[in-house]
Design an enzyme around this catalytic site. Structure first.
Site, short mmCIF file in Angstrom:
data_model
loop_
_atom_site.label_atom_id
_atom_site.label_comp_id
_atom_site.label_asym_id
_atom_site.label_seq_id
_atom_site.Cartn_x
_atom_site.Cartn_y
_atom_site.Cartn_z
N ALA A 1 -25.38 113.33 32.52
CA ALA A 1 -23.98 112.98 32.73
C ALA A 1 -23.29 114.16 33.37
O ALA A 1 -23.43 115.30 32.92
CB ALA A 1 -23.31 112.62 31.41
N GLN B 1 -19.61 115.50 35.84
CA GLN B 1 -18.16 115.47 35.75
C GLN B 1 -17.60 114.12 36.18
O GLN B 1 -16.51 113.74 35.78
CB GLN B 1 -17.60 116.59 36.63
CG GLN B 1 -18.01 117.98 36.15
CD GLN B 1 -17.75 119.04 37.19
OE1 GLN B 1 -17.55 118.73 38.36
NE2 GLN B 1 -17.78 120.30 36.79
N VAL C 1 -26.04 109.53 35.55
CA VAL C 1 -27.19 109.24 36.41
C VAL C 1 -28.27 108.60 35.55
O VAL C 1 -28.61 109.10 34.47
CB VAL C 1 -27.74 110.51 37.08
CG1 VAL C 1 -28.93 110.17 37.97
CG2 VAL C 1 -26.65 111.20 37.91
N LYS D 1 -26.50 106.37 40.26
CA LYS D 1 -25.36 107.20 39.85
C LYS D 1 -24.17 106.28 39.65
O LYS D 1 -23.74 105.58 40.57
CB LYS D 1 -25.05 108.27 40.90
CG LYS D 1 -23.80 109.08 40.58
CD LYS D 1 -23.67 110.32 41.45
CE LYS D 1 -24.59 111.41 40.99
NZ LYS D 1 -24.25 112.72 41.62
N ASP E 1 -20.56 120.64 48.60
CA ASP E 1 -20.83 120.93 47.19
C ASP E 1 -22.30 121.32 47.01
O ASP E 1 -23.02 120.76 46.19
CB ASP E 1 -20.49 119.71 46.33
CG ASP E 1 -20.37 120.06 44.85
OD1 ASP E 1 -20.39 121.26 44.52
OD2 ASP E 1 -20.29 119.13 44.02
#
Length: 509
Positions: free
Chosen positions: A253, A255, A259, A273, A364
């Site tokens: 898990a 933020q 998944v 996801k 990211d």
């Protein structure tokens, strides 16, 4: 033909036998007569003499015949099942599903392209790997399941129509290594590694060196082992109903959601996801997902399908070992050598070089968003999603979820995300890899990191980090984005890290 002291791009890393010490080209036999000799039951031909070819030209009717490398059970309306070894005729070759007719049953339908190989060619041979780079040959041979003497033959990267032999060997100083030999062509269509002995075809060459090393580093034992490929995603299945997915095991898990490992239509293993409601606009997500599915590369996690009604589902290929940041902390991850860690970094750089080439941005990039397969192949996940998130805890730099420690100063201060801010993040990711998943800037809070960066501070060299790798990190952390290297440069350095930084090549035998 023969020693002419002209170099070849691959000669500096290839193992060769009976070569000139100055130019590394095969030595010309003094006698040019067309003598026929026999050695260990194989006919030995003079490599410098023309012989008439004995193979008849291939029939044009055979060009569209393929042979099944694996059995396939149909799972869609319109696809065609077949057994391993079955021959099929290709009727239409388009995308990843080809229309074919079975020569056994006469039935027609669509077949997965990666389950078959061209008949009457080298492709069905278990030791032949088409379109495989030298680096990927090393990765395949060093992967679990292969041992001393495992081998493959691949097409030359630099010379069309030529081949290379790659063999797994053990070196007292370096441990498990891969040696490469150039397979040279004869004018008559034959092949040789050493001019002392030639072969009419690659099958005979493999047979000979399987029986005896005869100058190679070791005798060939068995073809490089690979897994059965996963069938391609059925092209019409993009926006899929939620009911087609069965969630089996929660993998983690984050933020913005969970998944899961699951199955699509009960037959295809996938990762799912599930995004928390309100984390992003469904319309914006669908627009971005349509761009993301066009980005297909072996180092990027493949996006298969989406569920666009909230909660949004993202369906991707499943990676057995999960995220890189978690895997590095496992017993298997802790055992990884610096060479393997650098290879993982090179794989990530290769994927990012593709994103760079396509003028895309990740936003990211960190070890949590890199996934690892059971063969230790690394793939980049979640590219492009960060800009869609509608959560102030993530979008504001003061937010608890904002990944400050991975983010470039210009992105923190001005919200300027570019491929060069991804390069900065890659430098941070390198510290995660070499420390087996340690959080960057140990002991510092996010505000302290921001303050220190504004004063020009950079993370100190981690323990067990080679000086040359730290130098690469520092290049990624240049203040001016335009001074940071490209991902293509980073890939090239990391792929041959010790060679590129120390100039060490395998010695010629």
């Amino acid at each position: 033909m023969g020693c002419g002291c002209s170099s070849h791009p691959e000669d500096d890393w290839m193992e060769n036998i009976d070569v000139c010490e100055n130019c590394h080209y095969p030595i010309v036999p003094l006698d040019g007569k067309a003598t026929l000799l026999f050695r260990n039951g194989s006919e030995v031909r003079d490599p410098l003499v023309r012989y008439e070819g004995s193979n008849p030209p291939a029939s044009p009717l055979q060009d569209n015949l393929v042979i099944a490398l694996h059995s396939y059970k149909p799972s869609h309306d319109g696809d065609l099942g077949f057994e391993k070894g079955e021959q099929l005729r290709i009727l239409e070759q388009n995308g990843e599903w080809w229309k074919a007719q079975s020569l056994t049953t006469g039935q027609e339908g669509f077949i997965p392209f990666n389950f078959v190989a061209k008949a009457n060619s080298l492709e069905p041979e278990p030791w032949f790997f088409k379109n495989l780079s030298r680096k990927d040959a090393e990765r395949q041979l060093l992967a679990p399941g292969n041992t001393h003497g495992s081998f493959l033959i691949r097409e030359s990267e630099s010379t069309a129509g030529s081949f290379s032999l790659s063999v797994r060997d053990f070196d007292q100083n370096q441990g498990e290594v891969v040696k490469h030999y150039k397979i040279r062509n004869l004018d008559n269509g034959g092949f040789y590694i050493s001019p002392r002995i030639t072969f009419p075809g690659l099958h005979e060459l493999v047979r000979h060196y399987t029986n005896a090393s005869d100058g190679l580093c070791t005798r060939l034992s068995r073809p490089c082992q690979t897994q059965k490929p996963q069938k391609p995603w059925w092209e019409d299945e993009w926006e899929v109903p939620r009911e087609t997915l069965k969630l089996v095991e929660r993998l983690g898990a984050g933020q913005f959601g969970e998944v899961w490992m699951g199955y699509y239509n009960d037959h295809t293993k996938v990762a799912v996801k599930s995004l928390k409601q309100g984390s992003m606009s469904p319309d914006a997500f669908l627009a971005e997902a349509n761009l993301m599915k066009q980005l297909q590369h072996q180092r990027l996690v493949r996006l298969y399908a989406v569920v666009t009604q909230e909660p949004i589902y993202i369906i991707t290929e499943y990676m057995e070992n999960g995220s890189l940041v978690d895997f590095l902390k496992t017993p298997s991850g802790i055992k990884l050598t610096i060479n393997k860690l650098l290879d993982m970094a090179a794989q990530i750089a290769e994927g990012m070089a593709f994103i760079e080439e396509r003028n895309y941005i990740h936003r990211d990039l960190r070890a949590a968003n890199i996934l690892v397969s059971d063969t230790l192949s690394c793939k980049i996940a979640d590219f492009g999603l960060a800009r869609l998130i509608e959560d102030n805890e993530y979008t504001a730099r003061e937010g608890a979820k904002f990944p400050i420690k991975w983010t470039a100063p210009e992105a923190i201060n001005y919200g300027t995300f570019t491929i060069k801010s991804d390069v900065w993040s890659f430098g941070i990711l390198l510290t995660e890899i070499v420390t087996h998943g340690r959080i960057p800037y140990p002991g510092m809070t996010n505000p302290e990191v921001i303050q220190n960066l504004e004063r020009g501070y950079r993370m100190v060299r981690p323990d067990n980090c080679p000086e040359e790798l730290y130098h690469l990190m520092m290049l990624c952390w240049k203040e001016r984005p335009e001074d940071r290297p490209t991902f293509d440069y980073l890939r090239s350095v990391l792929e041959d890290f010790f060679t590129a930084t120390e100039g060490q090549y395998q010695p010629q035998p």
